[in-house]
Design an enzyme around this catalytic site. Structure first.
Site, mmCIF file in Angstrom:
data_model
loop_
_atom_site.group_PDB
_atom_site.id
_atom_site.type_symbol
_atom_site.label_atom_id
_atom_site.label_comp_id
_atom_site.label_asym_id
_atom_site.label_seq_id
_atom_site.Cartn_x
_atom_site.Cartn_y
_atom_site.Cartn_z
ATOM 1 N N TYR A 57 0.833 -1.196 0.000
ATOM 2 C CA TYR A 57 0.000 0.000 0.000
ATOM 3 C C TYR A 57 0.871 1.251 0.000
ATOM 4 O O TYR A 57 1.964 1.268 0.578
ATOM 5 C CB TYR A 57 -0.885 0.042 1.249
ATOM 6 N N TYR A 94 0.119 -10.090 0.464
ATOM 7 C CA TYR A 94 1.145 -9.565 1.368
ATOM 8 C C TYR A 94 1.012 -10.223 2.738
ATOM 9 O O TYR A 94 -0.074 -10.659 3.145
ATOM 10 C CB TYR A 94 1.030 -8.037 1.491
ATOM 11 N N ARG A 140 -2.485 -12.079 3.374
ATOM 12 C CA ARG A 140 -3.768 -11.660 2.801
ATOM 13 C C ARG A 140 -3.830 -12.063 1.338
ATOM 14 O O ARG A 140 -2.888 -11.846 0.590
ATOM 15 C CB ARG A 140 -3.933 -10.137 2.879
ATOM 16 N N HIS A 147 -6.750 -8.675 -2.971
ATOM 17 C CA HIS A 147 -8.097 -8.156 -2.718
ATOM 18 C C HIS A 147 -8.144 -6.658 -3.000
ATOM 19 O O HIS A 147 -7.121 -5.977 -3.016
ATOM 20 C CB HIS A 147 -8.545 -8.427 -1.279
ATOM 21 N N HIS A 153 -10.442 -3.258 -1.669
ATOM 22 C CA HIS A 153 -11.417 -2.725 -0.720
ATOM 23 C C HIS A 153 -12.434 -1.859 -1.457
ATOM 24 O O HIS A 153 -12.074 -1.054 -2.330
ATOM 25 C CB HIS A 153 -10.729 -1.882 0.346
#
Length: 246
Positions: free
Chosen positions: A112, A151, A161, A164, A166
């Site tokens: 991120y 990640y 995770r 994906h 959000h």
């Protein structure tokens, strides 16, 4: 406001059996933040069945295109180019037009663009990781982006995770507020993830999983994934990590 409180109808109640439990020992941060008492349901109030109205002039021409909205002129984000599209519907299957959908995600390496993300994967200088759009009259929406990477995260010794995206959705009333995650069909990390594991059954997980849509693929450019979203009702898309909100 989105609609007149005198004309608005109450929203269909959620089926909490499909939504994640507030307390799940396998998902460590839920242990301290979960409520200790049973939830209490109330009738919809006018402030819940009305909501904000968004205009098309609030959306920039590249807000929906995450491959370019952070990139330098003439450049693009690095990674597998994908189209994420679908329809936004209410609990009775009707389209929800002019609703604001916002998304955020990692880059193709699984990182991120956030000061607290310390994963060793490099940042992409041409990828910001967020976008937004308004649904069309038929409830449809579409984003151009890159497929996010998996990640690691400090939950247990070796939790990762799945890839994906959000989603944040503002429907036509505050009771239609939805924050959820979209996973990718066929990802072997999905059943291993403790956050996915908070969803109580396979049907709920399927509602959070996009399917490959070759009919919407742009040849030699981008594959497409379809992700329909339902606000409220028996078929509502599960809320992210907790059974409140939508």
């Amino acid at each position: 406001m989105r609609n007149d409180p005198g004309d608005a109808r109450p929203f269909i109640p959620r089926d909490l059996a499909l939504h994640p439990a507030a307390f799940d020992p396998g998902y460590k941060t839920s242990v301290l933040r979960s409520p200790r008492q049973a939830l209490i349901s109330f009738q919809n109030t006018p402030t819940e069945i009305t909501g904000p109205m968004f205009g098309h002039d609030t959306i920039g021409p590249l807000d929906h295109d995450l491959t370019r909205n952070w990139a330098q002129p003439g450049l693009s984000a690095i990674g597998e180019r994908i189209i994420v599209h679908g329809r936004l519907m209410d609990g009775e299957g009707r389209p929800v037009p002019d609703a604001l959908i916002e998304i955020w995600q990692t880059n193709a390496g699984g990182r991120y663009r956030h000061v607290r993300d310390t994963y060793v994967a490099p940042l992409d200088p041409n990828f910001g990781g967020c976008g937004r759009t308004l649904t069309r009259e038929d409830g449809s929406y579409a984003f151009m982006t890159v497929r996010p990477g998996a990640y690691p995260w400090p939950n247990r010794a070796n939790d990762w995770r799945p890839a994906h995206i959000h989603f944040s959705v503002f429907g036509h009333g505050f009771a239609q507020r939805l924050i959820t995650q979209m996973y990718f069909e066929g990802d072997p990390s999905i059943p291993l993830c403790p956050i996915v594991g908070t969803v109580p059954d396979a049907e709920g997980i399927a509602m959070m999983t996009a399917t490959l849509d070759m009919d919407a693929t742009v040849p030699f450019d981008a594959r497409a994934w379809r992700f329909d979203i339902v606000l409220r009702g028996r078929r509502s898309t599960p809320f992210e990590n907790r059974p409140e909100g939508n």
